[in-house]
Design an enzyme around this catalytic site. Structure first.
Site, PDB file in Angstrom:
ATOM      1  CG  HIS A  36      -1.863  -1.122   1.347  1.00  0.00           C
ATOM      2  ND1 HIS A  36      -1.706  -2.126   2.256  1.00  0.00           N
ATOM      3  CD2 HIS A  36      -2.989  -1.414   0.654  1.00  0.00           C
ATOM      4  CE1 HIS A  36      -2.720  -2.990   2.142  1.00  0.00           C
ATOM      5  NE2 HIS A  36      -3.504  -2.589   1.168  1.00  0.00           N
ATOM      6  CD  GLN A  60     -13.802  -6.098  -1.984  1.00  0.00           C
ATOM      7  OE1 GLN A  60     -14.131  -4.967  -2.305  1.00  0.00           O
ATOM      8  NE2 GLN A  60     -12.538  -6.497  -2.050  1.00  0.00           N
ATOM      9  N   GLY A 146      -2.819  -1.770  -7.410  1.00  0.00           N
ATOM     10  CA  GLY A 146      -1.667  -2.658  -7.432  1.00  0.00           C
ATOM     11  C   GLY A 146      -1.812  -3.761  -8.468  1.00  0.00           C
ATOM     12  CB  VAL A 175       5.589  -4.232  -2.636  1.00  0.00           C
ATOM     13  CG1 VAL A 175       6.680  -4.203  -1.580  1.00  0.00           C
ATOM     14  CG2 VAL A 175       5.493  -2.887  -3.358  1.00  0.00           C
TER      15      VAL A 175
HETATM   16  P1  AMP Z   1      -6.397  -4.172  -0.465  1.00  0.00           P
HETATM   17  O1  AMP Z   1      -6.258  -3.310   0.756  1.00  0.00           O
HETATM   18  O2  AMP Z   1      -5.852  -5.552  -0.296  1.00  0.00           O
HETATM   19  O3  AMP Z   1      -7.783  -4.116  -1.072  1.00  0.00           O
HETATM   20  O4  AMP Z   1      -5.453  -3.518  -1.555  1.00  0.00           O
HETATM   21  C1  AMP Z   1      -5.542  -2.149  -1.883  1.00  0.00           C
HETATM   22  C2  AMP Z   1      -4.659  -1.874  -3.054  1.00  0.00           C
HETATM   23  O5  AMP Z   1      -3.300  -2.212  -2.740  1.00  0.00           O
HETATM   24  C3  AMP Z   1      -5.029  -2.698  -4.295  1.00  0.00           C
HETATM   25  O6  AMP Z   1      -4.905  -1.874  -5.453  1.00  0.00           O
HETATM   26  C4  AMP Z   1      -3.992  -3.792  -4.276  1.00  0.00           C
HETATM   27  O7  AMP Z   1      -3.720  -4.323  -5.560  1.00  0.00           O
HETATM   28  C5  AMP Z   1      -2.792  -3.064  -3.729  1.00  0.00           C
HETATM   29  N1  AMP Z   1      -1.825  -4.019  -3.162  1.00  0.00           N
HETATM   30  C6  AMP Z   1      -2.057  -4.981  -2.247  1.00  0.00           C
HETATM   31  N2  AMP Z   1      -0.935  -5.693  -2.004  1.00  0.00           N
HETATM   32  C7  AMP Z   1       0.024  -5.169  -2.803  1.00  0.00           C
HETATM   33  C8  AMP Z   1       1.410  -5.473  -3.038  1.00  0.00           C
HETATM   34  N3  AMP Z   1       2.031  -6.465  -2.401  1.00  0.00           N
HETATM   35  N4  AMP Z   1       2.077  -4.724  -3.945  1.00  0.00           N
HETATM   36  C9  AMP Z   1       1.464  -3.721  -4.611  1.00  0.00           C
HETATM   37  N5  AMP Z   1       0.173  -3.375  -4.430  1.00  0.00           N
HETATM   38  C10 AMP Z   1      -0.542  -4.093  -3.540  1.00  0.00           C
END
Ligand code: AMP
Length: 287
Positions: A36, A60, A146, A175
């Site tokens: 994030h 979701q 991401g 990442v």
């Molecule tokens: P989430 O909180 O899991 O819904 O993720 C929020 C955003 O962070 C989404 O766009 C994800 O794709 C991105 N994201 C989650 N994990 C990673 C990671 N390891 N590397 C890059 N972006 C990430």
């Protein structure tokens, strides 16, 4: 400076009205980690002002998924947002986001029913519905997603194209931990032994990607060989799928595919659902 924290539509509207210039937006479900952070840093580069949303979206999650135990670490999340110079955090409760159960929702179409969508029916409809609501609420110029969630990224791009949504979509590479494991909020569920098994996912992807010169079948075979080992690990990986797909449609590519592709994998370790993917490119084959 701590960001402004908005918890109601009125607070959000007032804080949004005070933002000047280009607004860059990072939607999240909280439990923020270095993945994030990388999105927030990209947003900082792209925008004069940065908005982060923290909302665990019930729409979701399937009935047997981890909505109730999804990690919630609000104070640490705000600390990261403060350190990264975020201007505004939009943190609605489910009741604020959905005062009534929404009847009109977005449909993610065929792309929402394949690969991860086949394993999680309705998941991507719920994602797109909340992302569209967030876009209307925050009114960003650019939104950062991401590549970790490659199918989500492809669907958000498609939504923006299909429905003329006036938001630019920017992608950030996945990442990873030094050992290759993709950062995920769900990694906190893993015991040490489960974490060791989880590493097979990225190892399988990398092993596959390293065979790209030999074509799609070689890539899949190489990835599958590693995943077979993972199925024998203790605790084992329960594989959901490993597929080689077109990055824009998530349709599986053929054995003679030339051009971009995504190698995507998902499985369960213990009770934790993990996904990962890597992009790759196939050049023209000599025959
Ligand atoms: P989430 O909180 O899991 O819904 O993720 C929020 C955003 O962070 C989404 O766009 C994800 O794709 C991105 N994201 C989650 N994990 C990673 C990671 N390891 N590397 C890059 N972006 C990430």
């Amino acid at each position: 400076m701590t960001p402004v924290i908005a918890r109601t539509r009125e607070e959000l509207a007032a804080a949004r009205a005070r933002l000047r210039g280009t607004v860059a937006f990072v939607p999240t479900m909280g439990a923020l980690h270095a993945g994030h952070r990388s999105l927030i840093r990209r947003a900082r580069e792209l925008g004069d002002a940065v908005v982060v949303s923290i909302f665990v979206n019930p729409l979701q999650f399937g009935p047997n998924e981890d909505l109730d135990r999804y990690p919630r670490t609000f104070d640490e999340d705000i600390a990261m947002c403060t350190a990264e110079g975020v201007d505004l955090v939009w943190a609605p409760t489910p009741e604020v986001m959905y005062p009534v159960t929404p009847q009109v929702r977005l449909s993610s179409g065929r792309m929402g029913t394949v690969v991860e969508g086949a394993a999680r029916p309705g998941h991507f409809d719920g994602v797109l519905t909340v992302v569209m609501k967030l876009f209307h609420q925050v009114r960003p110029d650019v939104a950062v997603f991401g590549a970790k969630d490659a199918q989500q990224l492809a669907l958000v791009r498609r939504m923006v194209t299909d429905l003329d949504v006036p938001v630019r979509i920017e992608a950030v590479p996945t990442v990873r931990e030094p050992d290759g494991l993709a950062l995920s909020s769900r990694n906190r569920y893993l015991s040490e032994a489960e974490r060791a098994t989880a590493r097979y996912l990225s190892r399988a992807l990398q092993t596959g990607v390293d065979r790209a010169v030999d074509g799609p079948l070689a890539v899949l075979d190489a990835a599958r060989a590693v995943l077979e080992e993972a199925a024998k690990a203790d605790p084992p990986l329960h594989l959901d799928y490993v597929v080689l797909v077109d990055p824009d449609t998530f349709e599986e590519v053929g054995r003679d595919h030339v051009g971009e592709a995504v190698l995507a994998v998902a499985g369960k370790v213990g009770t934790t659902h993990l996904i990962d993917n890597m992009p790759l490119r196939f050049g023209p084959r000599e025959s």
